[in-house]
Each structure stands twice: as structure tokens, then as C-alpha cells.
Design a protein around this motif. Structure first.
Motif, PDB file in Angstrom:
ATOM      1  N   GLY A  74       4.101   8.182  -9.376  1.00 30.59           N
ATOM      2  CA  GLY A  74       2.833   8.694  -8.880  1.00 30.59           C
ATOM      3  C   GLY A  74       1.806   8.845  -9.976  1.00 30.59           C
ATOM      4  O   GLY A  74       1.952   8.321 -11.085  1.00 30.59           O
ATOM      5  N   LEU A  75       0.773   9.564  -9.643  1.00 31.11           N
ATOM      6  CA  LEU A  75      -0.332   9.860 -10.546  1.00 31.11           C
ATOM      7  C   LEU A  75      -0.128  11.271 -11.062  1.00 31.11           C
ATOM      8  O   LEU A  75       0.145  12.188 -10.281  1.00 31.11           O
ATOM      9  CB  LEU A  75      -1.647   9.745  -9.769  1.00 31.11           C
ATOM     10  CG  LEU A  75      -2.939  10.011 -10.514  1.00 31.11           C
ATOM     11  CD1 LEU A  75      -3.153   9.010 -11.642  1.00 31.11           C
ATOM     12  CD2 LEU A  75      -4.105   9.976  -9.536  1.00 31.11           C
ATOM     13  N   ARG A  97       0.862  -1.189   0.000  1.00 29.21           N
ATOM     14  CA  ARG A  97       0.000   0.000   0.000  1.00 29.21           C
ATOM     15  C   ARG A  97       0.894   1.233   0.000  1.00 29.21           C
ATOM     16  O   ARG A  97       1.772   1.363   0.842  1.00 29.21           O
ATOM     17  CB  ARG A  97      -0.891  -0.007   1.239  1.00 29.21           C
ATOM     18  CG  ARG A  97      -1.858   1.133   1.305  1.00 29.21           C
ATOM     19  CD  ARG A  97      -2.815   0.939   2.480  1.00 29.21           C
ATOM     20  NE  ARG A  97      -3.857   1.943   2.455  1.00 29.21           N
ATOM     21  CZ  ARG A  97      -3.804   3.090   3.121  1.00 29.21           C
ATOM     22  NH1 ARG A  97      -2.760   3.362   3.879  1.00 29.21           N
ATOM     23  NH2 ARG A  97      -4.799   3.957   3.044  1.00 29.21           N
ATOM     24  N   MET A  98       0.692   2.103  -0.977  1.00 30.09           N
ATOM     25  CA  MET A  98       1.497   3.316  -1.071  1.00 30.09           C
ATOM     26  C   MET A  98       0.596   4.539  -0.984  1.00 30.09           C
ATOM     27  O   MET A  98      -0.184   4.824  -1.893  1.00 30.09           O
ATOM     28  CB  MET A  98       2.293   3.352  -2.367  1.00 30.09           C
ATOM     29  CG  MET A  98       3.526   2.513  -2.339  1.00 30.09           C
ATOM     30  SD  MET A  98       4.702   2.951  -3.632  1.00 30.09           S
ATOM     31  CE  MET A  98       3.738   2.795  -5.103  1.00 30.09           C
ATOM     32  N   VAL A  99       0.720   5.261   0.115  1.00 34.32           N
ATOM     33  CA  VAL A  99      -0.034   6.488   0.317  1.00 34.32           C
ATOM     34  C   VAL A  99       0.798   7.645  -0.232  1.00 34.32           C
ATOM     35  O   VAL A  99       1.958   7.802   0.142  1.00 34.32           O
ATOM     36  CB  VAL A  99      -0.336   6.706   1.813  1.00 34.32           C
ATOM     37  CG1 VAL A  99      -1.018   8.043   2.040  1.00 34.32           C
ATOM     38  CG2 VAL A  99      -1.195   5.563   2.343  1.00 34.32           C
ATOM     39  N   PRO A 100       0.231   8.454  -1.129  1.00 33.34           N
ATOM     40  CA  PRO A 100       0.971   9.601  -1.659  1.00 33.34           C
ATOM     41  C   PRO A 100       1.438  10.525  -0.537  1.00 33.34           C
ATOM     42  O   PRO A 100       0.756  10.695   0.476  1.00 33.34           O
ATOM     43  CB  PRO A 100      -0.042  10.301  -2.559  1.00 33.34           C
ATOM     44  CG  PRO A 100      -1.009   9.233  -2.927  1.00 33.34           C
ATOM     45  CD  PRO A 100      -1.099   8.346  -1.726  1.00 33.34           C
ATOM     46  N   LEU A 129      -0.806   6.879 -14.170  1.00 33.54           N
ATOM     47  CA  LEU A 129       0.282   6.483 -13.281  1.00 33.54           C
ATOM     48  C   LEU A 129       1.567   6.410 -14.091  1.00 33.54           C
ATOM     49  O   LEU A 129       1.563   5.964 -15.239  1.00 33.54           O
ATOM     50  CB  LEU A 129      -0.006   5.117 -12.655  1.00 33.54           C
ATOM     51  CG  LEU A 129      -1.120   5.069 -11.617  1.00 33.54           C
ATOM     52  CD1 LEU A 129      -1.498   3.630 -11.308  1.00 33.54           C
ATOM     53  CD2 LEU A 129      -0.708   5.802 -10.351  1.00 33.54           C
ATOM     54  N   GLY A 130       2.659   6.849 -13.483  1.00 37.12           N
ATOM     55  CA  GLY A 130       3.926   6.783 -14.193  1.00 37.12           C
ATOM     56  C   GLY A 130       5.057   7.376 -13.387  1.00 37.12           C
ATOM     57  O   GLY A 130       4.918   7.666 -12.200  1.00 37.12           O
ATOM     58  N   TYR A 131       6.182   7.540 -14.046  1.00 38.23           N
ATOM     59  CA  TYR A 131       7.394   8.051 -13.418  1.00 38.23           C
ATOM     60  C   TYR A 131       7.721   9.437 -13.952  1.00 38.23           C
ATOM     61  O   TYR A 131       7.437   9.746 -15.114  1.00 38.23           O
ATOM     62  CB  TYR A 131       8.572   7.108 -13.699  1.00 38.23           C
ATOM     63  CG  TYR A 131       8.430   5.789 -12.996  1.00 38.23           C
ATOM     64  CD1 TYR A 131       8.940   5.610 -11.715  1.00 38.23           C
ATOM     65  CD2 TYR A 131       7.765   4.726 -13.601  1.00 38.23           C
ATOM     66  CE1 TYR A 131       8.800   4.394 -11.056  1.00 38.23           C
ATOM     67  CE2 TYR A 131       7.612   3.516 -12.945  1.00 38.23           C
ATOM     68  CZ  TYR A 131       8.134   3.361 -11.679  1.00 38.23           C
ATOM     69  OH  TYR A 131       7.989   2.161 -11.020  1.00 38.23           O
ATOM     70  N   LEU A 137       0.779  13.720  -8.130  1.00 38.85           N
ATOM     71  CA  LEU A 137       0.501  13.165  -6.814  1.00 38.85           C
ATOM     72  C   LEU A 137       1.534  12.056  -6.598  1.00 38.85           C
ATOM     73  O   LEU A 137       1.406  10.962  -7.146  1.00 38.85           O
ATOM     74  CB  LEU A 137      -0.932  12.622  -6.763  1.00 38.85           C
ATOM     75  CG  LEU A 137      -1.431  12.083  -5.439  1.00 38.85           C
ATOM     76  CD1 LEU A 137      -1.406  13.172  -4.368  1.00 38.85           C
ATOM     77  CD2 LEU A 137      -2.845  11.542  -5.598  1.00 38.85           C
ATOM     78  N   LEU A 138       2.583  12.349  -5.857  1.00 34.07           N
ATOM     79  CA  LEU A 138       3.734  11.454  -5.753  1.00 34.07           C
ATOM     80  C   LEU A 138       3.589  10.465  -4.609  1.00 34.07           C
ATOM     81  O   LEU A 138       3.249  10.840  -3.485  1.00 34.07           O
ATOM     82  CB  LEU A 138       5.015  12.263  -5.572  1.00 34.07           C
ATOM     83  CG  LEU A 138       5.323  13.267  -6.688  1.00 34.07           C
ATOM     84  CD1 LEU A 138       6.635  13.979  -6.398  1.00 34.07           C
ATOM     85  CD2 LEU A 138       5.355  12.592  -8.051  1.00 34.07           C
TER      86      LEU A 138
END
Length: 140
Positions: free
Chosen positions: A63-64, A31-34, A74-76, A49-50
Motif C-alpha cells: 500500500g501507500l 485496479r487495486m482499491v485500498p 508505495l511499498g510493503y 493505506l493498504l
């Protein structure tokens, strides 16, 4: 190191990156919370949104993002590139202070909402008065 991120944001993003890397190695879900919501003022706007930073490359964030009004994905992104961007009145990329009060959802939940809404949407438990925030920050 990164002028657009605070030390706390950077530390949390790196922690998320390490946890994601460990989860990838073991085949588990993570789980990754920005931890940061950045925006570039322009018409149309761009925002990021990292959720994590690559522990092996501290300039690569995941992030988004929505770029110049394009659909969110989503991407880098390279933080060094974000630091060079300029928008309306030559303003650079900055942290959105409203994000600090947003609900802590997984990046995939934010991505699903963004897909439905066509833009990045933050979720708040309490009603936020944007005018009050602007006054507190001296933006009026």
C-alpha cells in the motif's frame, strides 16, 4: 489472525492480492482499491493505506504509507510489525473510521495525490464533519 484488520478487510485485501498476482502472471494491469486505512497516533503520525495482502504470505501487505512524517511512498509492510507498534499514550495501530466513506480510487491515484500533497489524502464525495464523527464514535 490480524487484530488490526477486520475479517472483511482481510478478505478484500487478499482478494486484491490474488487479482494482482493473476494480472502479473498475464501481464495485465489490475485496479487495486485500498481496503483499509490504518494510523498510529503520534507526533508526527504514521499511516498506511493498504491495497492488498500477498496470498502467499498473509502478513505482507502492499500500500501507500507515510512513516513518522516522511514523504508518502508505495511499498510493503508486515502486518505483524504494525500490530506491535505503539504511539501516543501507548495506543496501537488502528483503523481510521473516516476511510469507510472515502471514494474508491485506485492505489496509484492515491499515490499521485499523496506525492502532490506530501501526505496521504482521502477523497470524499460528501463533506465530512470530523466533529460529528468524533461524537458518533464517543471520542469527545
Amino acid at each position: 489472525m490480524h487484530q488490526i484488520l477486520s475479517d472483511l478487510q482481510l478478505r478484500r485485501l487478499l482478494d486484491n492480492g490474488r487479482r494482482q498476482q493473476d494480472a502479473n502472471n498475464t501481464g495485465e494491469k489490475c485496479r487495486m482499491v485500498p481496503q483499509a486505512y490504518l494510523h498510529l497516533p503520534r507526533s508526527p503520525s504514521s499511516s498506511w493505506l493498504l491495497a492488498s495482502i500477498d496470498p502467499g504470505d498473509h502478513y505482507m501487505a502492499f500500500g501507500l504509507m507515510t512513516i513518522a512524517g516522511a514523504p508518502p511512498e508505495l511499498g510493503y509492510v508486515r502486518l505483524s510489525e504494525l500490530a506491535t507498534l505503539r504511539g501516543y499514550r501507548e495506543q496501537g495501530v488502528s483503523h481510521d473510521p473516516l476511510f469507510d466513506d472515502a471514494r474508491e480510487l485506485d492505489i496509484l491515484e492515491y499515490a499521485e495525490m499523496a506525492k502532490l500533497e506530501g501526505q496521504i489524502v482521502l477523497v470524499f464525495d460528501e463533506k465530512v464533519d470530523p466533529d460529528e464523527i468524533k461524537r458518533e464514535l464517543g471520542w469527545e
